[in-house]
Design a protein around this motif. Sequence first.
Motif, PDB file in Angstrom:
ATOM      1  N   GLU A  85     -11.328  10.370 -24.089  1.00  0.00           N
ATOM      2  CA  GLU A  85     -11.244  11.256 -23.230  1.00  0.00           C
ATOM      3  C   GLU A  85     -11.044  12.671 -23.746  1.00  0.00           C
ATOM      4  N   GLY A  86     -11.317  12.977 -24.861  1.00  0.00           N
ATOM      5  CA  GLY A  86     -10.845  14.028 -25.421  1.00  0.00           C
ATOM      6  C   GLY A  86      -9.426  14.539 -25.585  1.00  0.00           C
ATOM      7  N   LYS A  90     -14.998  16.092 -18.690  1.00  0.00           N
ATOM      8  CA  LYS A  90     -14.708  16.487 -19.912  1.00  0.00           C
ATOM      9  C   LYS A  90     -14.593  17.918 -20.410  1.00  0.00           C
TER      10      LYS A  90
END
Length: 683
Positions: A331-332, A43
């Motif tokens: 997943e950002g 991340k």
Amino acid sequence: MLDQTTIDRIIDAANIVDVVSEYVTLRRAGANYKGLCPFHDDKTPSFHVSPAKGICKCFACGEGGNSVHFIMKMEQLSYIEALKFLGKKYGIEVEDKEITPEQRQQLNEREAMFNVNEWASQYYHDVLKSDIDGQAIGLAYFRSRGFRDDIIEKFRLGFSLDKWNALATAAVQKGYKEEYLIKTGLCYRKDDGRVNDRYRGRVMFPWFNVSGKIVAFGGRVLDTRTKGVSQKYINSPESNIYNKGRELYGIFQAKKQIAKEDRVYMVEGYTDVISMHQCGVENVVANSGTALTEAQIRLLHRYTNNITLLYDGDEAGIHAALRGTDMLLAEGMNVKILLLPDGDDPDSFARKHNATEFKSYVEEHQTDFIIFKTNLLLKDASRDPLKRAQLTQSIVYSISVIPDEILRSAYVHECAELLQQDEAMLLREISKNKQAALEQMRKQATIEQERQQRLAERQNAEAITSDTTPPPAGTIESEELPPDFLPDLPPETVQTPVTPTPTSTTAPSSFFHGLERMIMTLIVRYGEQVIECEDEAGQPLAIPLISFVANDLQGDGIQFQTPLYNLMLAEAVEHIDNEGFVASRYFLNSPNLEISREAANLMTERYQLSKRMEMPSEQELMPDYIFHLMLDYKFAIINSEMKDCQAQMSDPAHCEEAMQRYMKLSIFQRELAKKLGDRILIN
């Protein structure tokens, strides 16, 4: 087997930043670079690359090494295959004899399948350009789509003849085995044993993976046969080299532009990607109509955090836009949506506009996904309370998966106004969702922990019942402590040697590992450097650091507990006298993967101090540093032996013997403590 000169040339030429950049978007961080690790779900950037040392390292999952190791891991290649891969990249000729039928059989399956696909791709492309049917049917189709010759070459588009076994026959004549034609999905075997082509009378779209290897094909049926056909496209079946959930069409041609523009456009089909490239928009990939997977998202996340989903404005396009977006948010990724004007898809829209017009339209009309979803569902919900409640739950769930707390808060505020809901209520629902997700993660972790515990118990049981028990490492090998274990000991101490008891237990493997790792770090980094010490007679002696450590350990009859470190030290001793020997280079370039990877780990520093805070380096502190470290290691061995004695004192049968041994070891301990300086002894 490649000769060492060729190996050295390849490793010298392979710039680690250049190699890694093909797969990961790197950003400068001081003297090094960092990016998202390609080997795990990263991340925040944990993957560091050191151009000075020629190595990379992920400080989250531990993967790393030099350029060869990186390619081995990314491409699933052997050491020699990775060297050949890099040799080809940097134009270094690698001598390789012509492959005989016998040698071809020995090629590993993955490499053989890649070879077959590469040949088939070129075969289909040649048919498109040179065969009468290929030109009249296949090339004519691509011309009707407006594709230029350079674009056809760029994507290596092709055509399969409308014959049952044209490719199969040509492949066998070229020496390719039917086994791999079938395993790649290019052909299939009928019940009567005949091998037929899977694709017949279709235009062909090769799938390149992120490094440019052909992993699969898509074939589109042409002319009037498309009417009423439920399957216009046939794609390769999954195989040892192709997993549709891990690949994206166009990623190889797009990856550099994605990193440059820090944005990727996601479309559905092959021709969408190709038409956008032709109009000048190259940062585009397709998932070919399948649902997005976490693996595909992570692949994109290596190059950018920003994704715009481009779909038709019809109902099917809207449905596609909503599919898989929660995974993107989790997943950002920063997700934007653009529904093109009615009647247009990315293919047709790109053919009507140039790159500037296309990008301007996107910038003006793309919408943040959460807002897009909220407005879209509000239209469907109308005044129906049940639908509005379901809508709220759907929006709340999408917001709850966003990892960034500040961004979540901003979305909650805006959606509360659009939904006309209490902001506090939305926050409570988000909190519930996150708690439920955490609970699920805890359950999964507990299940995995229990599985690992059962596995460990089984392994321990097998070890206990085993008839052969390896000798304890990191302890005295001989039955007596040698007189030179501690120089300058009182004569009366040396005259009564200490004998280890048979019931002595082995120290935990991690007990000495920290000290051994520190010693080996110095060996890898500075092993060839000469240090000043004394020989047995007390005379000044100048020897390489490697020789000093080896002699010091051997003289005391001890060895490292870590088998890999014993192997590395032995190899270093064997080669220290070679002309031009440099420890770091030798270990990093070792064909033994364990050695080279551990060397890369030992060469890597997690943090860098600013110039004003820099301390003297290990190199500047030697030889005192290594002298002290070796004494620390011996001190640890003595402490371990003394703990064994304390444990044995509770057994009446061994109490007296253990006590005598303990007293003698305590003398050694105090002598070592004097050499190490003031130290509190806790017995």
